[in-house]
Write an enzyme that holds these catalytic residues in place. Structure first.
Site, short mmCIF file in Angstrom:
data_model
loop_
_atom_site.label_atom_id
_atom_site.label_comp_id
_atom_site.label_asym_id
_atom_site.label_seq_id
_atom_site.Cartn_x
_atom_site.Cartn_y
_atom_site.Cartn_z
N GLU A 108 0.83 -1.21 0.00
CA GLU A 108 0.00 0.00 0.00
C GLU A 108 0.86 1.27 0.00
O GLU A 108 1.91 1.32 0.64
CB GLU A 108 -0.89 -0.01 1.25
CG GLU A 108 -1.79 1.20 1.40
CD GLU A 108 -2.55 1.24 2.72
OE1 GLU A 108 -3.54 1.98 2.82
OE2 GLU A 108 -2.14 0.52 3.67
N LYS A 121 -9.33 2.83 -2.07
CA LYS A 121 -9.56 2.27 -0.74
C LYS A 121 -10.91 2.74 -0.18
O LYS A 121 -11.18 3.93 -0.11
CB LYS A 121 -8.42 2.68 0.19
CG LYS A 121 -8.45 2.02 1.57
CD LYS A 121 -7.22 2.45 2.36
CE LYS A 121 -7.15 1.81 3.73
NZ LYS A 121 -5.93 2.25 4.46
N CYS A 123 -5.52 -2.86 2.89
CA CYS A 123 -5.21 -2.72 4.30
C CYS A 123 -6.46 -2.81 5.22
O CYS A 123 -7.01 -3.89 5.40
CB CYS A 123 -4.44 -1.41 4.52
SG CYS A 123 -3.49 -1.37 6.06
#
Length: 262
Positions: A41, A111, A145
């Site tokens: 990430e 995200k 994540c």
């Protein structure tokens, strides 16, 4: 499917150095002739510089697309190019990009779940869609994540039919046990391979855990890293998925009419 996970130690707020290092590691990983190479990430800036973030970020993914389209085509490899801090339409996103062997960008994902304890939601715009794509004919999904803590997001992807879930992250050492347990659980409950690529080293004041790994649909560890920068190359035997899903068919036995998650 043979995959190489690049557990990268990036320099905080130093995109030029990080792009050069990422390309160096991609070329190194390609020597093992994997089908897919992955990055973690926000490897372009680390997670995440609050000063001058927009100036440090990529612009509509232009640099990522130029760099990794070229590398994927040249090296004849699929690249899950992690995610980068990315400015689009005047807003900053945490965006992942995926390239096939021809260098075509086959997927982009912003995200969805921003990590509010670190203030990510104050600097980044949340994504509004899931992503599913194919690499060499294999159906895949991707999350970033903190997304891994939200099983309803992942099940939304997996009911569409995927064999591999890629997770890219900058997960801290403080919660390493969560990183390992959550990825293993997502593999088991969704009966798919999970290839989770974390960063290592220190980003700002945060020490990242490393421990990138591949889990099979039984939750077994196929291959794993330690805490330091390395490239993990391992094979995922996708042939085992059919047997697992036929012997314990959780997708057939779901009762979605009873689920209320709003």
């Amino acid at each position: 499917m043979k995959v190489s996970l690049i557990q990268m130690d990036m320099k905080f707020a130093s995109p030029d150095e990080n792009f050069a290092h990422a390309e160096e590691l991609i070329r190194q990983a390609a020597q093992s002739h994997p089908d897919v190479i992955t990055l973690p990430e926000t490897w372009n800036v680390g997670f995440f510089p609050k000063e001058n973030l927009a100036e440090l970020s990529d612009k509509d993914g232009a640099r990522v697309k130029e760099t990794f389209s070229r590398l994927a085509s040249e090296l004849n490899v699929n690249i899950v190019a992690g995610s980068v801090s990315n400015v689009r339409d005047g807003k900053i996103y945490n965006t992942a990009f995926v390239f096939d062997r021809k260098g075509t960008c086959v997927a982009e994902y912003d995200k969805t779940h921003l990590f509010s304890p670190s203030g990510e939601h104050e600097y980044f715009q949340s994504g509004d869609h899931t992503v599913r794509f194919e690499l060499d004919g294999v159906p895949c999904g991707l999350i970033i994540c903190y997304d891994v803590r939200f099983p309803e997001l992942i099940r939304t992807i997996t009911v569409q039919g995927i064999d591999v879930l890629f997770v890219v992250a900058q997960w801290p050492s403080l919660r390493r046990f969560h990183w390992q347990a959550l990825n293993q659980a997502r593999a088991i409950e969704n009966q798919c391979f999970v290839a989770c690529t974390n960063s290592c080293g220190t980003a700002g004041e945060t020490k990242n855990a490393g421990y990138s790994a591949v889990y099979d649909p039984w939750g077994e560890l196929v291959g794993g890293c330690g805490p330091n920068e390395m490239i993990l190359t391992t094979d995922m035997d996708l042939n085992i998925i059919k047997g697992i899903r036929s012997s314990i068919n959780v997708y057939r036995d779901r009762q979605p009419g009873l689920y209320q998650v709003n």
